[in-house]
Design a protein around this motif. Structure first.
Motif, mmCIF file in Angstrom:
data_model
loop_
_atom_site.group_PDB
_atom_site.id
_atom_site.type_symbol
_atom_site.label_atom_id
_atom_site.label_comp_id
_atom_site.label_asym_id
_atom_site.label_seq_id
_atom_site.Cartn_x
_atom_site.Cartn_y
_atom_site.Cartn_z
ATOM 1 N N LEU C 234 -38.092 -39.872 -20.576
ATOM 2 C CA LEU C 234 -36.852 -39.332 -21.132
ATOM 3 C C LEU C 234 -36.619 -37.918 -20.616
ATOM 4 O O LEU C 234 -35.502 -37.563 -20.192
ATOM 5 C CB LEU C 234 -36.947 -39.344 -22.663
ATOM 6 N N ALA C 235 -37.665 -37.110 -20.640
ATOM 7 C CA ALA C 235 -37.528 -35.733 -20.163
ATOM 8 C C ALA C 235 -37.137 -35.711 -18.690
ATOM 9 O O ALA C 235 -36.210 -34.998 -18.285
ATOM 10 C CB ALA C 235 -38.843 -34.983 -20.382
ATOM 11 N N LEU C 238 -33.521 -36.666 -18.239
ATOM 12 C CA LEU C 238 -32.609 -35.602 -18.657
ATOM 13 C C LEU C 238 -32.565 -34.504 -17.611
ATOM 14 O O LEU C 238 -31.499 -33.963 -17.299
ATOM 15 C CB LEU C 238 -33.053 -35.009 -19.991
ATOM 16 N N THR D 184 -40.418 -30.882 -31.256
ATOM 17 C CA THR D 184 -40.900 -32.253 -31.277
ATOM 18 C C THR D 184 -42.108 -32.398 -32.197
ATOM 19 O O THR D 184 -42.212 -33.343 -32.973
ATOM 20 C CB THR D 184 -41.284 -32.686 -29.850
ATOM 21 N N ALA D 231 -32.858 -35.173 -27.790
ATOM 22 C CA ALA D 231 -33.579 -35.527 -26.561
ATOM 23 C C ALA D 231 -33.806 -34.302 -25.673
ATOM 24 O O ALA D 231 -34.865 -34.163 -25.054
ATOM 25 C CB ALA D 231 -32.809 -36.606 -25.798
ATOM 26 N N LEU D 234 -36.735 -32.427 -26.994
ATOM 27 C CA LEU D 234 -37.963 -33.140 -26.631
ATOM 28 C C LEU D 234 -38.336 -32.837 -25.187
ATOM 29 O O LEU D 234 -39.500 -32.538 -24.873
ATOM 30 C CB LEU D 234 -37.730 -34.640 -26.833
ATOM 31 N N ALA D 235 -37.348 -32.878 -24.306
ATOM 32 C CA ALA D 235 -37.614 -32.603 -22.896
ATOM 33 C C ALA D 235 -38.126 -31.179 -22.718
ATOM 34 O O ALA D 235 -39.134 -30.939 -22.034
ATOM 35 C CB ALA D 235 -36.352 -32.832 -22.077
#
Lengths: 298, 298, 298, 298
Positions: C234-235, C238, D184, D231, D234-235
């Motif tokens: 996901l990171a 992105l 996170t 998100a 989180l990244a």
């Protein structure tokens, strides 16, 4: 001999007695009463083919625990029920070996959900013994499966269990099911244990449907609780209770569309009985205190 | 006059008739029969205080839709039931204004869950009219709330509804509830509509518990379905059906612990009736075809 | 060659391309693109052992339907998705014979529940063909089973399926499962069909855990949808989307405790995808319109 | 000042620090650290309008319990978490008076269900004190209500709570909600307690949506747990953890459709945290041991 259907050997015997001469003796059947942890226990042993034919049940031992007093919630009612059920079941089961616990019945139908719900309280250890031998090596291997119902799987319960037994190769099966009673007072208030297997649902006379040593190759122990009663039975019981005896029971049972009923608060009763039965199975299989079961079940 | 409890005005009237002289006339009450979409509809109008006292129900109009035939699943049984219920309810409701739909009862108790479950099929539009005026400006504003039960909230249903009415300020309330019937055959087979409010659960005689114009300040329409029956009623019905008439009903009803029962397959019946009622409410409130409701409900 | 784990053959191929020289050719693999009902379809055929080794997947055909546009809810998005999935699956399956549909995964864990939930939309007909030949004789026999997970049954999914196959004797198996993706954008937006079986969960390298023709004796078709993504993936996605390219992906993936995430509204997405997949399976197996499926499913 | 949204005062303070000069002092805010039952506790006190403006939170006390270690399951981790949360909450609440506990959020969306689920572990006593004064007279009156979400009720949470407060007339409200975190590592691992109310969901800037003393007339205490993370956050956290610092966070956050994610096993984590919070509320309100709560909750 008699036509009323019952899943309880105890009731089959009662029905025979009602129909028989006062002096008649039921041959091939031995019965007795005792108590465990304050709860009455009735034992019916069907000893031979004659007894089996008379009572319409296979040869074997049938215990009925009377949990009527459970609902009065006297001290330790839950713990006592677990120990009573667990100790009686333990005495029936082989002393060691792997168990496969089967939840019979339809989870989406409350009075039929007691089997699947019971599995939620059964400790599953088969996979842990290999993975964590230190912590779980001392446990008996237990696996559990809810096999659904024909209407939603297209597969007979007995077919599914047979397939599982072939792969899992347990030493014995414990099958949990909802039963029908012919006594209103026993609904959600009695648990029957037996060592002669079970014929799920309405599978009477359908050999393929039976779960027993013949069909599965390993012994099958059954744990069942009546959760429904026929409406005509309920009516007859109420009449009897009210001292009204001069009615024609045959006529009462002549309804074209028989109706089966369950108590209004069946959701709560089924949830609670499922917990008693699951913990009772654990008691019979593992050397564990009830609090430890609770902790392990999370 | 009579002591049997019933939530249906139709049954209150039947009970009066059973107890009355053949030639007696029930004053202050008007009754009639009709059909909608193939389903029989019985109308009982309680016109004045005399009628109210005799039947033990407030002044108002009570319609009972007989959905016995629903379960025969003839053509369009669902659509016809929705239109029948919807049209009768629509005729009762104000022609415009905002509705607050209340689901009464305990979601965790299957026969009592019909109110909360019905809300899942009710189109909620109150918040959409402002947010999406183009698409939803033509809808009547509808909000809905399930108020739980005293045992799990500590709050009386009527208290909660009163609070919601003060804030939401609807023009009227529609309350959905499970009822008790005195006729086995009506369980899950009749829907009562009324314009005189409702007293949830066993709140008889408890004014504070009533949901009606007096207590809430806006009219309260009730939609209810019997889902349980008293065991003694069931017994009496079975006896009657079997042609057994010479029993003492009073004695039958003398049981110390009255027992209430529900059909074995109540889960499926309640789910289906909740859908009929939810769609019926939509039919009464919105100008929409049934397929469009289904699409909007997702 | 590469270390990122993916359940999608399409992604395995992408990963290979990312790692390979520009002019390199992936031998033993054939790929192509098309559209069905407005949805893009990518086909990856692994033709031989070389291709299988390179992509880390067994020889077979892998189709990925891109349902990204589904969530834009353009006209008939649901019907088109069902027909697209159904038609592609039908082209893969044998033209006749009995199907056993297996729901893999943990019903109590939302992103893993898509298999069991899909079964709720699959038409079960195996038992009806015999019981009601007139109405159901024209249907293909379908049965379905949710096999739970090792942690709650103590039984490997593959063991349970093997046992069921022995008893039910289907001509083929369709296994429904939740997958992991290496592309955030594919989570709940792609469905992979394959004819080479499936290895449930993390069972990589565990032959006994595989569901395929070798282990079951009948062909196994897999229908899967990615519902989770690794946090590092996901990171990386992105970052790429944001045009940030100069980071060290290896370092990003070095976290000791890898974390797997799922969208916040996974409950709704899983419910909807399960319905698409169940109806798609019906489309592939039966000659039925979508409305008729809805009516039969109740 | 900063644009990242966080529901935690602790994080608002962290964000300020990140943006501020090294020597700057955050005026109007007092902070401190301590431990309870082995769990770290951070206290942020917003003392005046200046502090409130800087941190974007109302004046009040905000405690964050760090339950990261909870998931390591060291001895008595559950009991210690209950006592830690309960003791800190108790110190904040009035010493007596009636509580109304509100579960905010959407029960049908797992990461948002923590409020409604918590209520299942809260002891409801308001109705029992009157009904059973002997047994329950010593308990503080507690009622509880789950108010659903706008999309399924058409009613703003704050409207519903306001209505309930008017009728139930509690001395204070405790509101339970799921939060969003900007770290996170805090997802399902931190619980924030505050005495300044709450603005449910995305209701930022919407005064009518606030639950606080101004809008309800009684103090509102909030108990919240982050269950989702953006998100992009989180990244950024993963990048930082991996020692990658030279990326442009603004660009990372520029995605048109922001995505919010939750851990794959959110079902189990939410269930467990709800139990900790429910028991913690009981600990704060009643004089009871944890085992006694378990017994009363059944």
């Amino acid at each position: 001999m008699y036509t009323k259907r019952t899943d309880l050997a105890l009731e089959a015997q009662e029905l025979w007695q009602e129909g028989a001469e006062k002096t008649a003796k039921l041959s091939g059947v031995k019965a007795g009463k005792s108590r465990r942890e304050g709860y009455p226990v009735t034992r019916v042993e069907i000893l031979d083919a004659g007894g089996a034919k008379t009572l319409g049940k296979p040869v074997g031992t049938y215990l009925t625990l009377d949990f009527t007093a459970y609902w009065q919630r006297r001290e330790d009612y839950f713990q006592r029920a677990v120990r009573a059920l667990g100790a009686e079941l333990k005495a029936m089961l082989p002393g060691d070996g792997a168990a496969l616990v089967i939840g019979l019945g339809n989870r989406a139908m409350t009075p039929d959900a007691v089997g699947p719900l019971t599995l939620e309280s059964v400790l599953i250890t088969r996979h842990l013994r290999a993975a964590m031998p230190k912590q779980f090596g001392g446990f008996r291997p237990v696996s559990a499966f809810s096999v659904g119902v024909l209407g939603t799987t297209g597969v007979e319960s007995a077919e599914a269990v047979r397939g599982l037994v072939k792969e899992v190769e347990p030493d014995f099966v414990i099958a949990i099911d909802a039963l029908a009673s012919r006594r209103t007072g026993r609904v959600c208030a009695a648990v029957q244990l037996s060592d002669s297997g079970i014929i799920p649902g309405s599978g009477v006379g359908n050999h393929r449907a039976a779960l027993n040593k013949d069909s599965l190759g390993v012994p099958v122990f059954a744990v069942g609780v009546p959760t429904v009663v026929d409406a005509a039975t309920l009516a007859a019981d109420l009449l009897e209770e009210s001292g009204i005896t001069e009615f024609d029971e045959k006529r009462l049972r002549s309804r074209k569309q028989p109706m089966t009923v369950t108590p209004r608060d069946i959701d709560a009763q089924v949830r609670e009985l499922a917990r008693v039965m699951g913990y009772g199975v654990n008691w019979a299989l593992q050397e564990l205190e009830i609090e430890d079961m609770a902790a392990l079940l999370g």
